[in-house]
Design a protein around this motif. Sequence first.
Motif, mmCIF file in Angstrom:
data_model
loop_
_atom_site.group_PDB
_atom_site.id
_atom_site.type_symbol
_atom_site.label_atom_id
_atom_site.label_comp_id
_atom_site.label_asym_id
_atom_site.label_seq_id
_atom_site.Cartn_x
_atom_site.Cartn_y
_atom_site.Cartn_z
ATOM 1 N N CYS A 23 0.830 -1.201 0.000
ATOM 2 C CA CYS A 23 0.000 0.000 0.000
ATOM 3 C C CYS A 23 0.865 1.251 0.000
ATOM 4 C CB CYS A 23 -0.922 -0.007 1.221
ATOM 5 S SG CYS A 23 -1.860 1.525 1.441
ATOM 6 N N VAL A 24 1.872 1.266 0.849
ATOM 7 C CA VAL A 24 2.721 2.442 1.011
ATOM 8 C C VAL A 24 4.178 1.989 1.002
ATOM 9 C CG1 VAL A 24 2.764 2.329 3.545
ATOM 10 C CG2 VAL A 24 3.029 4.542 2.411
ATOM 11 N N ILE A 25 5.056 2.879 0.605
ATOM 12 C CA ILE A 25 6.488 2.587 0.682
ATOM 13 C C ILE A 25 6.894 2.632 2.155
ATOM 14 C CG2 ILE A 25 8.801 3.414 0.090
ATOM 15 C CD1 ILE A 25 7.606 4.557 -2.491
ATOM 16 N N GLU A 26 7.132 1.463 2.722
ATOM 17 C CA GLU A 26 7.539 1.391 4.123
ATOM 18 C C GLU A 26 9.026 1.691 4.257
ATOM 19 O OE1 GLU A 26 6.300 -2.349 5.738
ATOM 20 O OE2 GLU A 26 4.234 -2.118 5.050
ATOM 21 N N ASP A 27 9.807 1.059 3.388
ATOM 22 C CA ASP A 27 11.246 1.291 3.306
ATOM 23 C C ASP A 27 11.735 0.652 2.011
ATOM 24 O OD1 ASP A 27 12.013 -1.567 3.847
ATOM 25 O OD2 ASP A 27 11.167 -1.104 5.808
ATOM 26 N N ARG A 28 12.963 0.941 1.662
ATOM 27 C CA ARG A 28 13.515 0.455 0.393
ATOM 28 C C ARG A 28 13.535 -1.062 0.332
ATOM 29 N NH1 ARG A 28 18.515 -1.435 -0.803
ATOM 30 N NH2 ARG A 28 19.233 -1.274 -2.985
ATOM 31 N N ALA A 53 3.179 1.430 -5.305
ATOM 32 C CA ALA A 53 3.304 1.769 -3.885
ATOM 33 C C ALA A 53 3.159 3.278 -3.779
ATOM 34 C CB ALA A 53 4.639 1.320 -3.305
ATOM 35 N N SER A 54 2.546 3.737 -2.707
ATOM 36 C CA SER A 54 2.349 5.172 -2.491
ATOM 37 C C SER A 54 3.524 5.743 -1.710
ATOM 38 C CB SER A 54 1.053 5.421 -1.718
ATOM 39 O OG SER A 54 -0.075 4.992 -2.455
ATOM 40 N N TYR A 55 4.014 6.900 -2.147
ATOM 41 C CA TYR A 55 5.093 7.551 -1.411
ATOM 42 C C TYR A 55 4.561 8.515 -0.363
ATOM 43 C CZ TYR A 55 4.360 11.100 -5.077
ATOM 44 O OH TYR A 55 3.808 12.010 -5.947
ATOM 45 N N GLU A 73 12.235 10.848 -1.392
ATOM 46 C CA GLU A 73 12.741 9.510 -1.127
ATOM 47 C C GLU A 73 11.884 8.452 -1.812
ATOM 48 O OE1 GLU A 73 15.043 6.347 0.364
ATOM 49 O OE2 GLU A 73 15.428 8.471 0.026
ATOM 50 N N GLY A 74 10.564 8.639 -1.791
ATOM 51 C CA GLY A 74 9.678 7.654 -2.397
ATOM 52 C C GLY A 74 9.890 7.508 -3.887
#
Length: 275
Positions: A23-28, A53-55, A73-74
């Motif tokens: 759903c979302v960019i948690e980490d790389r 993925a959402s930034y 970053e996203g």
Amino acid sequence: MTDPIKSLRTGPDAPPFLIAGPCVIEDRDTCLRIAEFLTRLTRKEGVPYIFKASYDKANRTSIGSFRGPGSDEGLRILEEIRREFGVPVISDIHSPEQAKSAAEVLDYVQIPALLCRQTDLIVAAAKTGKPVNIKKGQFLAPWDMENIVQKARSAGNGQVLLTERGTAFGYNNLVVDMRSMGIMKETGCPVIFDATHSVQLPGGQGNKSGGDRRQAPPLAKAAIAAGADGLFMETHFDPDNALCDGPNSVTFEMMEALLPQIVAIKAIVDGGGIA
């Protein structure tokens, strides 16, 4: 036929395509792990794949909800995924001002369901020249999307996709009307079914949304049978501990079991049977 939308083929004899990721960019590292799995699986099954993925999740339930790393970053992470795995990437924007910078990285620009009537946002996304995926608001009828498509086309962009993601059904609940696939296809746009957001329970856990991921696979199969061209599915290796939409996200194991069935159903719908 071949769509102008990044050479995605739709219609008879075309495989279903998949938009999927966390759903979302948690980490790389989390994004790379999910992208690697989905790229490998979709190539094995012959399914065109777009990483999602959402930034910045600007429409979370609570002020304390995790929103993501932000645009700088996203977008760097999304650019790395495209380069590393050779797949197109999609993410959502929430204001017209975000469109230009996002489109420098994204292959597809997405309009969130809750913002699908925002004319300036749609026009700004369309003016980037990138294909635009517009998610149908939970408060709209499928035929209402014709007016929204015209907003994008007014900006000179005919590359529009529409996504069904359920309709509000009382408080904290959604229901899916499978007639929506065929009705929205009358716009001439490819239609996607968002199987995981459709089983979400918006705000159902007080300060966050709930959901029931078990219902996503049967709804996904029904949507392909009803004429959807592709699927949107939030996918995570550990959804119970995901930072966003975990209850409705599917596991790797669920996706491995589902994707071959989706391909087979599409073949039957197209009249070719199962090879």
